[in-house]
Design a protein around this motif. Structure first.
Motif, PDB file in Angstrom:
ATOM      1  N   ARG A  66       9.685   4.289 -12.349  1.00 11.76           N
ATOM      2  CA  ARG A  66       9.283   3.052 -13.026  1.00 11.76           C
ATOM      3  C   ARG A  66       9.648   1.809 -12.228  1.00 11.76           C
ATOM      4  N   PHE A  67      10.775   1.852 -11.532  1.00 10.40           N
ATOM      5  CA  PHE A  67      11.262   0.690 -10.783  1.00 10.40           C
ATOM      6  C   PHE A  67      11.117   0.948  -9.284  1.00 10.40           C
ATOM      7  N   THR A  68      10.871  -0.125  -8.538  1.00  7.95           N
ATOM      8  CA  THR A  68      10.796  -0.033  -7.088  1.00  7.95           C
ATOM      9  C   THR A  68      11.613  -1.158  -6.483  1.00  7.95           C
ATOM     10  N   ILE A  69      12.544  -0.801  -5.603  1.00 10.47           N
ATOM     11  CA  ILE A  69      13.357  -1.803  -4.910  1.00 10.47           C
ATOM     12  C   ILE A  69      12.814  -1.980  -3.506  1.00 10.47           C
ATOM     13  N   THR A  70      12.719  -3.231  -3.081  1.00 13.72           N
ATOM     14  CA  THR A  70      12.302  -3.544  -1.721  1.00 13.72           C
ATOM     15  C   THR A  70      13.300  -4.526  -1.114  1.00 13.72           C
ATOM     16  N   ARG A  71      13.330  -4.530   0.207  1.00 11.57           N
ATOM     17  CA  ARG A  71      14.306  -5.380   0.880  1.00 11.57           C
ATOM     18  C   ARG A  71      13.708  -5.944   2.155  1.00 11.57           C
ATOM     19  N   ASP A  72      13.951  -7.219   2.394  1.00 14.03           N
ATOM     20  CA  ASP A  72      13.584  -7.888   3.630  1.00 14.03           C
ATOM     21  C   ASP A  72      14.881  -8.189   4.369  1.00 14.03           C
ATOM     22  N   LYS A  73      15.180  -7.363   5.362  1.00  7.22           N
ATOM     23  CA  LYS A  73      16.457  -7.514   6.066  1.00  7.22           C
ATOM     24  C   LYS A  73      16.534  -8.839   6.806  1.00  7.22           C
ATOM     25  N   ALA A  74      15.413  -9.289   7.341  1.00 12.18           N
ATOM     26  CA  ALA A  74      15.428 -10.529   8.119  1.00 12.18           C
ATOM     27  C   ALA A  74      15.753 -11.732   7.240  1.00 12.18           C
ATOM     28  N   LYS A  75      15.310 -11.686   6.000  1.00 14.59           N
ATOM     29  CA  LYS A  75      15.505 -12.823   5.098  1.00 14.59           C
ATOM     30  C   LYS A  75      16.660 -12.615   4.123  1.00 14.59           C
ATOM     31  N   SER A  76      17.322 -11.470   4.195  1.00 14.96           N
ATOM     32  CA  SER A  76      18.421 -11.171   3.264  1.00 14.96           C
ATOM     33  C   SER A  76      17.987 -11.329   1.820  1.00 14.96           C
ATOM     34  N   THR A  77      16.848 -10.764   1.503  1.00 14.41           N
ATOM     35  CA  THR A  77      16.359 -10.778   0.123  1.00 14.41           C
ATOM     36  C   THR A  77      16.142  -9.349  -0.353  1.00 14.41           C
ATOM     37  N   VAL A  78      16.244  -9.191  -1.651  1.00 17.45           N
ATOM     38  CA  VAL A  78      15.960  -7.899  -2.257  1.00 17.45           C
ATOM     39  C   VAL A  78      15.230  -8.155  -3.568  1.00 17.45           C
ATOM     40  N   ALA A  79      14.291  -7.293  -3.882  1.00 18.74           N
ATOM     41  CA  ALA A  79      13.505  -7.461  -5.091  1.00 18.74           C
ATOM     42  C   ALA A  79      13.470  -6.150  -5.877  1.00 18.74           C
ATOM     43  N   LEU A  80      13.257  -6.278  -7.166  1.00 17.97           N
ATOM     44  CA  LEU A  80      13.154  -5.108  -8.042  1.00 17.97           C
ATOM     45  C   LEU A  80      11.910  -5.257  -8.902  1.00 17.97           C
ATOM     46  N   GLN A  81      10.913  -4.445  -8.622  1.00 20.82           N
ATOM     47  CA  GLN A  81       9.697  -4.404  -9.434  1.00 20.82           C
ATOM     48  C   GLN A  81       9.915  -3.409 -10.558  1.00 20.82           C
ATOM     49  N   MET A  82       9.820  -3.870 -11.796  1.00 23.06           N
ATOM     50  CA  MET A  82      10.070  -3.026 -12.955  1.00 23.06           C
ATOM     51  C   MET A  82       8.794  -2.880 -13.767  1.00 23.06           C
ATOM     52  N   ASN A  83       8.305  -1.661 -13.873  1.00 28.53           N
ATOM     53  CA  ASN A  83       7.101  -1.360 -14.626  1.00 28.53           C
ATOM     54  C   ASN A  83       7.442  -0.467 -15.815  1.00 28.53           C
TER      55      ASN A  83
END
Length: 124
Positions: A66-83
């Motif tokens: 249901r959830f997907t985590i993504t990360r942009d190492k260059a920008k030090s960001t992380v996101a969590l898509q929750m469906n």
């Protein structure tokens, strides 16, 4: 020091989706773990998902599929898509970071830095 700022929480009906984002500032998060925990009223903080530096996403059983985590190492960001959100997903969600830790970590004590949290409420 590392500052973590979450965004994207809110109110959604069961079955809906939300996307949480977290941006880090301050100290470099090169070779670090980042992820998400949550805490519901009256309950302990629990692991949701994390993305290790050496590659790979890890999920709690409740988040798998249901959830997907993504990360942009260059920008030090992380996101969590929750469906397919459920009322039991209602909680304050926290972004976390562990500088210098390159593996997979799923307990709160493994993380040195925590964001302020963002509220996610799923109505039935």
């Amino acid at each position: 020091q590392v500052q973590l700022e979450e965004s994207g929480g809110g109110l959604v009906q069961a079955g809906g989706s939300l996307r949480l984002s977290c941006e880090a500032s301050g100290r470099s998060l090169s070779r670090s773990a980042m992820g998400w925990f949550r805490q519901a009223p009256g309950k302990e903080r629990e692991f949701v998902a994390m993305y290790s530096w050496i590659g790979g996403a890890y999920y709690a059983d409740s988040a798998k599929g249901r959830f997907t985590i993504t990360r942009d190492k260059a920008k030090s960001t992380v996101a969590l898509q929750m469906n397919s959100l459920r009322p039991e997903d209602t909680a304050v969600y926290y972004c976390v970071a562990a500088p210098g830790r390159t593996g997979a970590y799923v307990t709160p004590k493994d993380y040195d830095y925590w964001g302020q949290g963002t509220q996610v409420t799923v109505s039935s």
